[in-house]
Design an enzyme around this catalytic site. Structure first.
Site, PDB file in Angstrom:
ATOM      1  CB  SER A 123      -0.957  -0.045   1.193  1.00  0.00           C
ATOM      2  OG  SER A 123      -1.858   1.026   1.143  1.00  0.00           O
ATOM      3  CG  HIS A 124       0.127   3.643   3.265  1.00  0.00           C
ATOM      4  ND1 HIS A 124      -0.771   2.593   3.335  1.00  0.00           N
ATOM      5  CD2 HIS A 124       0.569   3.830   4.511  1.00  0.00           C
ATOM      6  CE1 HIS A 124      -0.865   2.190   4.589  1.00  0.00           C
ATOM      7  NE2 HIS A 124      -0.072   2.921   5.327  1.00  0.00           N
ATOM      8  CG  ASP A 143      -2.461   4.071  -1.544  1.00  0.00           C
ATOM      9  OD1 ASP A 143      -3.201   3.999  -2.552  1.00  0.00           O
ATOM     10  OD2 ASP A 143      -2.440   3.197  -0.668  1.00  0.00           O
ATOM     11  CG  ASP A 202      -2.648  -0.326  -2.652  1.00  0.00           C
ATOM     12  OD1 ASP A 202      -2.487   0.800  -2.133  1.00  0.00           O
ATOM     13  OD2 ASP A 202      -3.404  -1.189  -2.170  1.00  0.00           O
ATOM     14  CG  ASP A 217      -6.007   1.030  -1.330  1.00  0.00           C
ATOM     15  OD1 ASP A 217      -5.070   1.847  -1.197  1.00  0.00           O
ATOM     16  OD2 ASP A 217      -6.084  -0.042  -0.690  1.00  0.00           O
ATOM     17  NE  ARG A 218      -4.009   4.124   3.059  1.00  0.00           N
ATOM     18  CZ  ARG A 218      -3.484   4.250   4.255  1.00  0.00           C
ATOM     19  NH1 ARG A 218      -2.841   5.345   4.595  1.00  0.00           N
ATOM     20  NH2 ARG A 218      -3.600   3.278   5.136  1.00  0.00           N
ATOM     21  CE  LYS A 267      -7.640   2.110   1.826  1.00  0.00           C
ATOM     22  NZ  LYS A 267      -7.524   0.784   2.457  1.00  0.00           N
TER      23      LYS A 267
HETATM   24  C1  G6P Z   1      -5.071  -0.313   5.216  1.00  0.00           C
HETATM   25  C2  G6P Z   1      -6.461  -0.855   5.178  1.00  0.00           C
HETATM   26  C3  G6P Z   1      -7.410   0.187   5.681  1.00  0.00           C
HETATM   27  C4  G6P Z   1      -7.009   0.658   7.050  1.00  0.00           C
HETATM   28  C5  G6P Z   1      -5.588   1.152   7.018  1.00  0.00           C
HETATM   29  C6  G6P Z   1      -5.046   1.611   8.363  1.00  0.00           C
HETATM   30  O1  G6P Z   1      -4.946   0.737   4.309  1.00  0.00           O
HETATM   31  O2  G6P Z   1      -6.818  -1.222   3.869  1.00  0.00           O
HETATM   32  O3  G6P Z   1      -8.702  -0.341   5.670  1.00  0.00           O
HETATM   33  O4  G6P Z   1      -7.829   1.700   7.474  1.00  0.00           O
HETATM   34  O5  G6P Z   1      -4.760   0.130   6.515  1.00  0.00           O
HETATM   35  O6  G6P Z   1      -4.658   0.553   9.126  1.00  0.00           O
HETATM   36  P1  G6P Z   1      -3.786   0.712  10.427  1.00  0.00           P
HETATM   37  O7  G6P Z   1      -4.009  -0.592  11.115  1.00  0.00           O
HETATM   38  O8  G6P Z   1      -2.363   0.966  10.007  1.00  0.00           O
HETATM   39  O9  G6P Z   1      -4.335   1.903  11.171  1.00  0.00           O
HETATM   40 ZN    ZN Z   2      -3.351   1.373  -0.324  1.00  0.00          ZN
END
Ligand code: G6P
Ligand code: ZN
Length: 539
Positions: free
Chosen positions: A112-113, A273, A275, A277-278, A372
């Protein structure tokens, strides 16, 4: 030929908030990725004759693990794997592809990020047939399997060409390399009024952060919507994201923020981000918090063709501000409060109980996929701007004047000693019964608990999802440990103050939250437990 390779369990393959995330070096240990992928395949039923989607955000190790996953899928009995060209699939595009192809599931390779590169992070997540992240009962079964695994299986043979669209066969399994963008862009055209957006004459800056959304944003924003070349910045996916954190927040997307606050600001700024999704949304001179963005999108979604019939419900994660709840109340539709993690929205979306979902962690999406979706949020905002002729700032001010404003910030303490973080949370839990009625400065505690969620569709219970302290008047603080980090612990402190529609609607967030920040320190003893006197990141 199918090879069977003996192996031994690794003790650290428990999936977190969003799949298994570790340093690249951890994934590079012999058998590490193979053990996890085999554990997924051992747990998942119905592989014979089924389709599997595979793709990732293009980060370092993406191509290597895709080759491994293809060979192992062939050994596991899949009839077909669908792979994004170049190994690329944004997370929302992967979700769409799983649904469109009627696939059994998909392997989404991303952290992800989190940063990418040989010394940074990698991840593997399994998504199920609805296109969403595997629910907890599946991830728990996968974890259990990782602790008892003794062998993995894979087809042998050379690496496949991932860059040329078309089909090849591996041990009787068809491998289909597809354009990662086209299906997703077509889906967006069904949801939003591209003609109206085109005609509105808006100027836009989109920062793809050298991550996966580059090709998607160039196709959709520049080619299909006709925004000027250069609208998409950092549009080429790089294995190390150019050395940056591909995290669309005010720290890591600082250049975009500075642009949007400058005299040269375009009408609308956004980022996504690693991938895809954000999302980060910034109007000219106006940052919109993710919690507010969810509420404002929900309040105006009916202006886009895909949501013209109205919303069935709105869901948010517990730490997300209650702004969206006020919209749901005004619309006369249900509001749901789930634990952190997009996987908790899947059942509500499948059951038709919610249409739009969102999280404070910069995720917003709808029932069009089961993840997302960063570009979706961007396009819905653009559709709303086009339909109303208002600026982001005007939309925000109008919203607060109607619903009141939930001032909001998240303070992150990163790389905290895990034992110290656990001790802080344990002490908080122990203190919960004594908190109601206590005063902290001007604030009085109305209620305090450790959030537990009962899924209304299957009655499953998820406990210990974050400590929340609610004050009289709708303000609150939430304490939680991140489930996505790869080193030490990250303490997240979520701060929220509600200001009614006749209150102070345009005051500095830090000023408005100062009392709650002081209360949070007093309640949790952050400095005493962690040695930290200020957060590393404020978003
Ligand atoms: C990922 C998930 C989200 C979640 C985020 C924060 O991006 O896909 O659904 O809100 O992580 O997770 P964390 O446990 O790091 O607060
Ligand atoms: Zn992501």
């Amino acid at each position: 030929m199918i090879r069977t390779v003996p192996t031994q369990p690794f003790g650290d393959q428990k999936p977190g908030t969003s799949g298994l995330r570790k340093k690249v070096k951890v994934f590079q240990q012999p058998n590490y990725a193979e053990n996890f992928i085999q554990s997924v395949f051992d747990v998942v039923e119905g592989k014979q004759g089924a389709t599997l989607v595979i793709g990732g955000d293009g980060r370092y190790l993406n191509r290597t693990v895709i080759q491994t996953a293809i060979r192992m899928a062939a050994a596991a009995g899949f009839a077909r794997v669908v792979v994004g060209q170049g190994g690329i699939l944004s997370t929302p595009a992967a979700s769409h592809l799983i649904r469109r192809r009627g696939a059994l599931g998909g392997l989404v390779l991303s952290a992800s990020h989190n940063p990418g590169g040989p010394d940074e992070d990698f991840g593997i997540k399994y998504n199920v047939a609805n296109g969403g992240p595997a629910p907890e009962k599946v991830t728990e079964a996968i974890h259990a399997r990782t602790l008892s695994i003794t062998q993995w299986h894979a087809a042998s043979g050379p690496d496949l060409d991932l860059d040329t669209p078309g089909e090849v066969t591996v041990e009787g399994m068809t491998v289909e390399i597809v354009d990662p963008v086209a299906d997703y862009a077509d889906l967006m055209e069904t949801l939003f009024d591209f003609d109206a957006i085109r005609a509105a004459g808006l100027t836009v800056a989109f920062d793809a952060m050298s991550a996966v959304t580059g090709p998607y944003a160039i196709e959709i924003l520049e080619r299909r919507l006709g925004f000027a070349p250069g609208t998409v910045r950092n549009g080429t996916p790089l294995e190390d994201f150019g050395g940056h954190h591909p995290d669309p927040n005010l720290v890591h997307a600082r250049d975009l923020y500075d642009l949007m606050m400058s005299a040269d600001a375009p009408d609308f700024g956004a980022a996504s981000d690693g991938d895809g999704d954000r999302n980060l949304i910034i109007g000219r001179g106006r940052f919109v918090t993710p919690s507010d963005s969810l509420a404002m999108l929900a309040a105006n979604a009916h202006l886009a063709p895909g949501y013209a019939a109205g919303l069935k419900g709105i869901a948010r994660s517990m730490p997300t501000s209650a702004a969206a709840d006020r919209v749901a109340a005004a619309l006369g539709i249900p509001a749901f409060e789930t634990p952190t993690g997009w996987k908790f929205f899947g059942n509500l979306l499948d059951a038709g109980m919610a249409t739009i979902c969102g999280e404070e962690s910069a995720g917003t999406g709808s029932d069009h996929v089961r993840e997302k979706d960063g570009l979706w949020a961007v396009l819905l905002w653009l559709n709303i701007l086009a339909a109303t002729g208002k600026s982001v700032d005007e939309i925000a001010r109008d919203h607060w004047a109607r619903f009141g404003r939930n001032y909001y910030a998240r303070h992150d303490y990163e790389g905290v000693d895990s034992a110290a973080a656990d001790a802080l949370i344990a002490a908080l839990r122990a203190d919960l019964p004594a908190l109601p009625g206590r005063r902290f400065g001007p604030l009085t505690v109305a209620a305090a608990d450790d959030f537990a969620y009962r899924d209304p569709t299957d009655e499953s219970i998820s406990a210990n999802q974050g400590v929340r302290v609610l004050f009289d008047g709708g303000s609150r603080v939430v304490f939680r440990l991140s489930g996505t980090g790869t080193s030490g612990a990250t303490l997240r402190v979520y701060l929220e103050r509600y200001e009614p529609a006749d209150g102070y609607l345009d005051t500095d967030t830090g000023t408005m939250l100062a009392d709650i920040v002081a209360a949070a320190e007093e309640i949790a003893g952050i400095a005493r437990h962690t040695g930290r006197t200020r957060p590393d990141v404020v978003t």
